[in-house]
Design a protein around this motif. Structure first.
Motif, PDB file in Angstrom:
ATOM      1  N   ARG A 186     -13.383   7.771  11.324  1.00 12.89           N
ATOM      2  CA  ARG A 186     -13.659   6.971  10.118  1.00 12.89           C
ATOM      3  C   ARG A 186     -15.154   6.753   9.897  1.00 12.89           C
ATOM      4  NH1 ARG A 186      -9.548   3.480   8.263  1.00 12.89           N
ATOM      5  NH2 ARG A 186      -7.600   3.998   9.268  1.00 12.89           N
ATOM      6  N   ASP A 223       0.861  -1.164   0.000  1.00 10.85           N
ATOM      7  CA  ASP A 223       0.000   0.000   0.000  1.00 10.85           C
ATOM      8  C   ASP A 223       0.909   1.229   0.000  1.00 10.85           C
ATOM      9  OD1 ASP A 223      -1.610   2.184   1.187  1.00 10.85           O
ATOM     10  OD2 ASP A 223      -3.133   0.616   1.193  1.00 10.85           O
ATOM     11  N   TYR A 238       0.680   3.906   1.319  1.00 11.67           N
ATOM     12  CA  TYR A 238       0.740   4.661   2.565  1.00 11.67           C
ATOM     13  C   TYR A 238       1.435   3.903   3.697  1.00 11.67           C
ATOM     14  CZ  TYR A 238      -2.548   7.533   0.046  1.00 11.67           C
ATOM     15  OH  TYR A 238      -3.131   8.319  -0.895  1.00 11.67           O
ATOM     16  N   PHE A 271      -6.422  -1.440  18.815  1.00 10.43           N
ATOM     17  CA  PHE A 271      -5.722  -2.434  19.626  1.00 10.43           C
ATOM     18  C   PHE A 271      -5.198  -1.802  20.911  1.00 10.43           C
ATOM     19  CE2 PHE A 271      -5.285  -3.709  15.219  1.00 10.43           C
ATOM     20  CZ  PHE A 271      -5.562  -5.063  15.263  1.00 10.43           C
ATOM     21  N   ALA A 298      -2.755  -2.089  10.795  1.00 15.38           N
ATOM     22  CA  ALA A 298      -4.106  -2.672  10.759  1.00 15.38           C
ATOM     23  C   ALA A 298      -5.142  -1.600  11.098  1.00 15.38           C
ATOM     24  CB  ALA A 298      -4.196  -3.836  11.737  1.00 15.38           C
ATOM     25  N   THR A 299      -4.818  -0.762  12.073  1.00 16.42           N
ATOM     26  CA  THR A 299      -5.768   0.276  12.487  1.00 16.42           C
ATOM     27  C   THR A 299      -5.925   1.338  11.405  1.00 16.42           C
ATOM     28  OG1 THR A 299      -5.086  -0.031  14.774  1.00 16.42           O
ATOM     29  CG2 THR A 299      -6.253   1.989  14.283  1.00 16.42           C
ATOM     30  N   GLU A 300      -4.795   1.855  10.919  1.00 22.72           N
ATOM     31  CA  GLU A 300      -4.851   2.995   9.995  1.00 22.72           C
ATOM     32  C   GLU A 300      -5.270   2.585   8.589  1.00 22.72           C
ATOM     33  OE1 GLU A 300      -4.963   5.928  10.690  1.00 22.72           O
ATOM     34  OE2 GLU A 300      -3.448   6.614  12.094  1.00 22.72           O
ATOM     35  N   LEU A 301      -4.720   1.466   8.115  1.00 24.98           N
ATOM     36  CA  LEU A 301      -4.917   1.129   6.706  1.00 24.98           C
ATOM     37  C   LEU A 301      -5.674  -0.177   6.493  1.00 24.98           C
ATOM     38  CD1 LEU A 301      -1.223   1.879   5.719  1.00 24.98           C
ATOM     39  CD2 LEU A 301      -3.147   3.386   5.321  1.00 24.98           C
ATOM     40  N   LEU A 302      -5.986  -0.862   7.605  1.00 25.01           N
ATOM     41  CA  LEU A 302      -6.613  -2.181   7.532  1.00 25.01           C
ATOM     42  C   LEU A 302      -5.830  -3.106   6.598  1.00 25.01           C
ATOM     43  CD1 LEU A 302     -10.326  -1.084   7.676  1.00 25.01           C
ATOM     44  CD2 LEU A 302      -9.252  -2.625   9.291  1.00 25.01           C
ATOM     45  N   VAL A 303      -4.524  -3.079   6.733  1.00 23.51           N
ATOM     46  CA  VAL A 303      -3.694  -4.010   5.958  1.00 23.51           C
ATOM     47  C   VAL A 303      -2.984  -4.956   6.921  1.00 23.51           C
ATOM     48  CG1 VAL A 303      -3.278  -2.509   3.965  1.00 23.51           C
ATOM     49  CG2 VAL A 303      -1.673  -2.486   5.864  1.00 23.51           C
ATOM     50  N   LYS A 304      -2.752  -6.160   6.400  1.00 32.66           N
ATOM     51  CA  LYS A 304      -2.100  -7.196   7.199  1.00 32.66           C
ATOM     52  C   LYS A 304      -0.633  -7.239   6.800  1.00 32.66           C
ATOM     53  CE  LYS A 304      -2.607 -12.211   7.583  1.00 32.66           C
ATOM     54  NZ  LYS A 304      -3.455 -13.322   7.168  1.00 32.66           N
ATOM     55  N   ILE A 321     -10.762  -0.886  13.640  1.00 32.04           N
ATOM     56  CA  ILE A 321     -10.238  -1.726  14.711  1.00 32.04           C
ATOM     57  C   ILE A 321      -9.230  -0.939  15.548  1.00 32.04           C
ATOM     58  CG2 ILE A 321      -8.466  -2.800  13.216  1.00 32.04           C
ATOM     59  CD1 ILE A 321      -9.106  -5.468  14.759  1.00 32.04           C
ATOM     60  N   PHE A 371      -4.821  11.727  10.388  1.00 32.02           N
ATOM     61  CA  PHE A 371      -3.860  11.080   9.479  1.00 32.02           C
ATOM     62  C   PHE A 371      -4.515  10.054   8.535  1.00 32.02           C
ATOM     63  CE2 PHE A 371      -0.463   7.929   8.593  1.00 32.02           C
ATOM     64  CZ  PHE A 371       0.411   8.754   7.925  1.00 32.02           C
ATOM     65  N   ASP A 376       4.612   5.708   4.568  1.00 37.11           N
ATOM     66  CA  ASP A 376       4.361   6.978   5.270  1.00 37.11           C
ATOM     67  C   ASP A 376       3.960   6.739   6.725  1.00 37.11           C
ATOM     68  OD1 ASP A 376       4.864   8.136   2.925  1.00 37.11           O
ATOM     69  OD2 ASP A 376       2.852   8.970   2.595  1.00 37.11           O
ATOM     70  N   THR A 377       3.134   5.707   6.916  1.00 39.48           N
ATOM     71  CA  THR A 377       2.670   5.419   8.282  1.00 39.48           C
ATOM     72  C   THR A 377       3.849   5.007   9.162  1.00 39.48           C
ATOM     73  OG1 THR A 377       0.592   4.671   7.319  1.00 39.48           O
ATOM     74  CG2 THR A 377       0.984   4.082   9.608  1.00 39.48           C
ATOM     75  N   VAL A 429       2.547  -3.708  13.326  1.00 41.61           N
ATOM     76  CA  VAL A 429       1.453  -4.550  12.809  1.00 41.61           C
ATOM     77  C   VAL A 429       0.094  -3.936  13.176  1.00 41.61           C
ATOM     78  CG1 VAL A 429       0.339  -6.820  13.021  1.00 41.61           C
ATOM     79  CG2 VAL A 429       2.819  -6.676  12.897  1.00 41.61           C
ATOM     80  N   ASP A 430      -0.048  -3.554  14.447  1.00 37.83           N
ATOM     81  CA  ASP A 430      -1.341  -3.041  14.909  1.00 37.83           C
ATOM     82  C   ASP A 430      -1.669  -1.672  14.312  1.00 37.83           C
ATOM     83  OD1 ASP A 430      -1.638  -5.310  16.327  1.00 37.83           O
ATOM     84  OD2 ASP A 430      -1.376  -4.442  18.314  1.00 37.83           O
ATOM     85  N   THR A 431      -0.647  -0.823  14.183  1.00 35.91           N
ATOM     86  CA  THR A 431      -0.917   0.511  13.635  1.00 35.91           C
ATOM     87  C   THR A 431      -1.333   0.416  12.165  1.00 35.91           C
ATOM     88  OG1 THR A 431       0.707   1.414  15.140  1.00 35.91           O
ATOM     89  CG2 THR A 431       0.031   2.837  13.324  1.00 35.91           C
ATOM     90  N   LEU A 440       5.556   6.860  12.432  1.00 31.58           N
ATOM     91  CA  LEU A 440       5.659   6.199  13.736  1.00 31.58           C
ATOM     92  C   LEU A 440       7.062   6.350  14.320  1.00 31.58           C
ATOM     93  CD1 LEU A 440       3.911   2.713  13.509  1.00 31.58           C
ATOM     94  CD2 LEU A 440       3.332   4.594  15.013  1.00 31.58           C
TER      95      LEU A 440
END
Lengths: 361, 313
Positions: free
Chosen positions: B117, A154, A156, B48, A208-214, B46, B65, A159-160, A204-206, A164
């Motif tokens: 969101r 992705d 982004y 965490f 998932a939260t920001e971009l919903l990517v695994k 989601i 962001f 950037d994410t 991993v968690d950020t 961080l």
């Protein structure tokens, strides 16, 4: 990139001095201007002016001041007006532009240098010299995290992660290819291993939260010299490759925790095939059905404890004993015997490894 | 969703979010099958426990962001962030950097990132585990308030039964990847469907005693060690068919043990003698750890009267 930084400074100064001002490159192109409509316009006379001047000059209602790259003029700043105040403003703007340029160049150089180090694109002898030039400490505790996105990179994700870990001279984030990103992070000398995993979990968690990517994260070992970063990078990559085979349920795989998997990964595949053929002389591992394999895995998970395994599988103890006898008949290995169990465990891992067709790093 | 560590709460939440592949079964959101729908198209958010805020951004930018990356218009971003800040009571902190915020406020920023969101479903995984005990209690009230304000579905995963009981309107109890019971907090407490739920829900835990069912005349007794207690008719009726002379597990909630004179007089054949091992004074309550023929029991002193509730497996 630099023009965006210049534009930012020009806007800030415009708020203070309320005169038209901007930056022109050595070809006469306006790269930043308080009147943004003028960005991209060409001033034909500038190259000639650069040839003939070393200092402030006044032309057509504007005051110009050069910004040097060592000895060569790289940019000219300009401020509306031909008075003394305009000269002062031009000098202040030139100083700001020069500083931001140096900062950007240095940062860009540092990032490129670190990238070259981890990718082995620089001669080992040059590493220390270049690091000193760039004011990067040779000795610091650093670790590489190798981040793989599940379904393509992705745009982004980079950037994410960069946001961080924004410490400019300590942490570096690079896009390696479509699926992979590397994070080089400076860490405390007394950092415990679980804290490294915590950093990876944050990534991993950020995401998932920001971009919903695994994403999956491989962690190399902590190195304390910049020349060893390439080693940490390779380890982080190996961790992901080996983890993909043996730790499919984990998102975070540490090189330090690979265990037997790392050993198997380093074996040639022909040797692995030979080992499997020797272990399963009586029959193939493929002869075992899904239920039997599940039984074996549970039995191993419970440290060869028959009572606990049967309880967890919701079967009678005798049923489990019967299944273990059946496995012995098929494979010739009695899993209740430790030596046989360890051979079987390694053989299952080797089989898994061969089936996954791994990439060697 | 509540259950011990490793029971599958996080995996289930990740499956709902689309971060984990569903190997079997179907997942519906609003009657729409979403198994094959990408995570970002499921309209879920989601959060965490590992909330990581961007250290160099203000609270406003931290919340904005994700929206900026979605290329949402600046005005709309501002509107949503201000709305979220109002809901979270964080207006005064919008232009502060996260490092000066307390851990509960930082957690609110993480929740704010989900609120902006405007998803259909909020998924929260062990959200409060990193907070101190008193902040955790405070934040669970806050989350309850936010839930009521937003009027959206919250699915909250926790290993802490007290958190589940306090916050949940419908609680799913899980163990080893299997749902044990779905019920209201009161339903779980009063009518647990199996021994796991009975033991897991409630603090202090339910006492379990293995006992034998005996019939003497028309009465049903439970025998354990040298003790026998007579069951009240309603409970006895449930055991009369099929359980006589069999072993059962007797479950008694600590608050359902009584030592009041009136109660003892009312049920003289349900009285046991016990020796107090330890007394824990907790302020409003005192926990007494007692022994009856070497069986440890816990009793909680309560001011109200209730008849013993029994649970059989």
């Amino acid at each position: 990139m630099t023009s965006r930084l210049f534009q930012n400074i020009v806007h800030q100064m415009k708020d203070v001095i309320d005169r038209e001002l901007g930056v022109i490159d050595d070809t006469g192109l306006i790269v930043a201007c308080s009147d943004t409509m003028k960005n991209g316009e060409q001033i034909e006379e500038i190259p000639d002016m650069i040839e003939s001047t070393q200092d402030i000059l006044v032309y057509n209602g504007f005051t110009f001041q050069p910004v040097y790259d060592e000895t060569k003029i790289e940019y000219m700043v300009f401020v509306a007006g031909e008075d003394e105040i305009a000269k002062k403003y031009a000098s202040i703007l030139a100083i700001s532009i020069d500083n931001i340029k140096q900062y950007y160049d240095e940062k860009y150089d540092k990032a490129t240098f670190v990238k070259n180090v981890i990718l082995d694109n620089i001669l080992p002898g040059d590493i220390s010299v270049k690091a000193k030039e760039l004011h990067l400490p040779l000795e610091a505790h650093r670790v590489v995290f190798f981040i793989r996105t599940f379904d393509g990179n992705d745009v982004y994700v980079h950037d994410t992660i960069q946001n961080l870990f924004p410490a400019r001279n300590k942490d570096f984030v690079f896009v390696i290819d479509k699926h992979n990103i590397a994070l080089i992070k400076e860490v405390k000398s007394d950092l415990e291993h679980k804290e490294l995993e915590q950093i990876a979990k944050t990534i991993v968690d950020t995401l998932a939260t920001e971009l919903l990517v695994k994403v999956y994260v491989g962690i190399g070992t902590v190195v304390n010299h910049i020349r060893d970063l390439a080693k940490s990078y390779k380890e982080a990559r190996v961790a992901l490759e080996v983890g993909k085979v043996f730790e499919t349920e984990n998102y975070i795989i540490s090189y330090d925790n690979l265990g037997i998997g790392r050993l198997i990964y380093q074996l040639p595949t022909t040797l692995c095939e030979l080992f499997l053929a020797e272990v399963f002389k009586k029959g193939s591992i493929d002869d075992l059905d899904e239920e039997t394999l599940q039984t074996i895995n549970k039995f191993f998970e419970n440290n060869l404890n028959v009572s606990e395994t049967s309880r967890q599988l919701y079967v009678h103890r005798n049923t489990l004993v019967y299944r273990l006898d059946k496995i012995q008949k098929i494979t010739g290995l009695d899993l209740r015997v430790f030596d046989h169990a360890i051979i079987f465990k390694v053989a299952m891992m080797v089989k898994r490894y061969l089936d996954s067709n791994p990439i060697k790093i | 969703m509540v259950g011990p560590s490793g029971c599958g709460k996080s995996t289930t939440l990740r499956m709902i979010a689309g971060l984990e592949e569903i190997t079997q079964g179907e997942l519906y959101i609003d009657d729409k099958l979403v198994n094959e729908i990408e995570a970002r198209d499921r309209d879920v958010a989601i959060v965490f426990q590992n909330y990581a805020l961007y250290p160099e951004m203000t609270v406003f930018d931290n919340m904005a962001f994700g929206l900026k990356m979605q290329k949402i218009y600046k005005d709309e971003i501002e509107k949503r962030v201000y709305e979220a800040a109002k809901i979270l009571d964080m207006n005064d902190f919008l232009y502060k950097k996260p490092n000066i915020l307390s851990s509960d406020k930082q957690q609110k920023v993480a929740i704010g990132r989900a609120i902006v969101r405007q998803p259909k479903i909020f998924l929260m995984d062990e959200l409060l585990s990193n907070l101190d005990a008193h902040l955790r209690v405070q934040m669970r009230t806050e989350i309850g308030r936010i839930h009521r304000m937003l009027q959206k579905t919250f699915i909250y995963g926790t290993h802490d039964q007290a958190e589940a009981m306090a916050m949940g309107t419908r609680v799913v109890v899980m163990r080893d990847g299997i749902i044990q019971q779905i019920d209201t907090p009161q339903g779980l407490y009063e009518k647990p469907r199996n021994m796991f739920v009975a033991g897991f829900i409630g603090s202090p835990q339910m006492n379990f005693i293995t006992a034998k069912v005996k019939k003497k005349g028309n009465e049903i007794y439970l025998i354990f060690g040298e003790n026998a207690i007579k069951l009240p008719p309603a409970k006895a009726k449930r055991l009369e068919d099929g359980y006589v002379d069999k072993e059962v597990v007797l479950g008694i909630r600590p608050e359902n043990l009584h030592n009041e004179e009136a109660f003892l007089a009312l049920m003289p054949e349900s009285v046991l003698e016990a020796k107090i091992d330890i007394a824990e004074m907790l302020g409003a309550d005192t926990f007494l750890y007692m022994r009856i023929n070497d069986i440890k029991k816990k009793k909680e002193m309560y001011k109200h009267y209730t008849f013993p509730s029994f649970f059989f497996v």
